[in-house]
Each structure stands twice: as C-alpha cells, then as structure tokens.
Design an enzyme around this catalytic site. Structure first.
Site, PDB file in Angstrom:
ATOM      1  CB  CYS A  80      -8.743  -7.702 -43.087  1.00 17.62           C
ATOM      2  SG  CYS A  80      -7.263  -6.696 -42.747  1.00 17.62           S
ATOM      3  CG  HIS A 183     -10.512  -7.900 -38.738  1.00 20.82           C
ATOM      4  ND1 HIS A 183      -9.992  -9.114 -39.108  1.00 20.82           N
ATOM      5  CD2 HIS A 183      -9.607  -6.966 -39.124  1.00 20.82           C
ATOM      6  CE1 HIS A 183      -8.819  -8.937 -39.693  1.00 20.82           C
ATOM      7  NE2 HIS A 183      -8.564  -7.642 -39.717  1.00 20.82           N
ATOM      8  CD  GLU A 185     -12.982 -11.300 -38.290  1.00 19.93           C
ATOM      9  OE1 GLU A 185     -11.760 -11.117 -38.393  1.00 19.93           O
ATOM     10  OE2 GLU A 185     -13.818 -10.687 -38.998  1.00 19.93           O
TER      11      GLU A 185
END
Length: 205
Positions: A80, A183, A185
């Site tokens: 991002c 994202h 994560e």
C-alpha cells in the site's frame, strides 16, 4: 541462520508485518535507525500514510541511507503506502513528498477512493496461486493505490479481476523489489510474506 528482515517502523502497520515475517521463517526486526537498516538482508515498507512516512524518513535521517541501500540492491517489499514510496513516479501526492525510486512504475495514490471505498477481493497472483492446488489470494484494499504504468523490466503479478477497476495492476516485481496495493499482513494468509522471504533466501544463498 534465519534471514534478517527489517520492517520500517516509523508509521503504519508495523507489528502485523513483523508477526507475518516471523511466521514465514524470517528473523524480523523493526528499523528506525541507520545502524538497524545496515544490519538487515531485506526491508518491508508497511502500509500507512505515504506523505507522513516520507517526512519521517527525513526526521529520522533515514531517507538518503535507504535510497543508497536500495540502489545497492537491498531487497524490499512495499504494501500500500510502501508501494507508493518505492515508485519512480507518484500521482495525486503532495509536491514536497519524496519517494525512493526503486520501482519503474507510476502509482496513483488513493486510486480506489476514500476509506469508505475500502474493499476485499480474491486475486490470481503469479508465483503464488498458480502453484498446484493453490487457492486464490484474498486481498484487502484500504485507501489503496494502483499502478498506472509499469516499465519494461517490471513483472505484473496481479490485477483486479472485476468491477470498475478490472485490470488495474495491484502487485508487481522488478528484480528484488516487490510491491502490492493491498495488505496481506491483515488477512492471516502468509503467502506474500513467504514469497518475499523466499526471494531473499534465493539471493543470499
């Protein structure tokens, strides 16, 4: 000996990346100082706010050392805002914002819209979902950028599969630099982090 991967820890979702890298078999460390940057085999630049990150790189005296290490070949992954920071050209940013010029791409900030326009979708991702028996990669986009131009040396790894943004580029790799608009994560799916850790191990071994 495990691969030492830094996470730029100035702003953004640092803890989530540290946890994902550890789970993917790396030794993950936060990076806030030049000495910490010099000690890692690779670096993750997390999501967050790219103009704030740009300013903090200057405050912490990390901008020039990071540009130098990237030019020397430091493997990097940006998610991002990290994708924005790694780009060679950024659209819709502040005139004083600095970038790292490590990927030959043009990125548009907040291309998918504001926070309320955040969305999730399943992606095909070259090198991950094209393996036998692999499921699609579930991707979370939060005020995400997209890539409007990818240079001739840039490999497109994933594009948006449908909707108004169909075909927009959201994951790329150029040499040892990887970037995603989304994202990984936050999903619990470690495959993008594992892909990056594997990239590092291939280069180190």
């Amino acid at each position: 000996m495990s691969t030492a991967v830094g996470v730029l820890a100035l702003q953004g979702d640092v803890r989530e990346h540290l946890a994902a890298l550890e789970a993917a078999g790396a030794h993950a460390v936060p990076v806030r100082r030049r000495s910490e940057l010099e000690a890692v085999d690779g670096l993750v630049i997390p999501g967050g706010e790219s103009t704030t990150m740009s300013r903090l790189l200057g405050v912490f005296d990390l901008y020039e050392p990071l540009v130098a290490r990237l030019r020397e070949g430091l493997p990097a992954y940006g998610s991002c805002a990290g994708m924005i920071m790694l780009a060679s050209e950024i659209l819709d940013t502040r005139p004083d914002a600095r970038h790292l010029d490590a990927l030959d791409v043009t990125v548009r900030r907040n291309a998918f819209g504001r926070q309320v326009d955040s969305f999730e979708t399943d992606l095909d991702f070259t090198g991950i979902t094209d393996r036998p028996g692999a499921d699609p990669l579930h991707a979370v986009f939060i005020r995400a950028p997209w890539i409007e131009r990818a240079g001739p040396g840039v490999q497109v790894l994933a594009t948006v599969p449908g909707g108004p943004a169909a075909g927009r580029i959201v994951a790329v790799r150029e040499g040892n630099v990887l970037a995603t608009s989304f994202h990984p994560e936050v999903t619990g799916d470690l495959r993008v982090h594992q892909y990056f850790v594997d990239m590092l191990k291939e280069g180190i071994c």
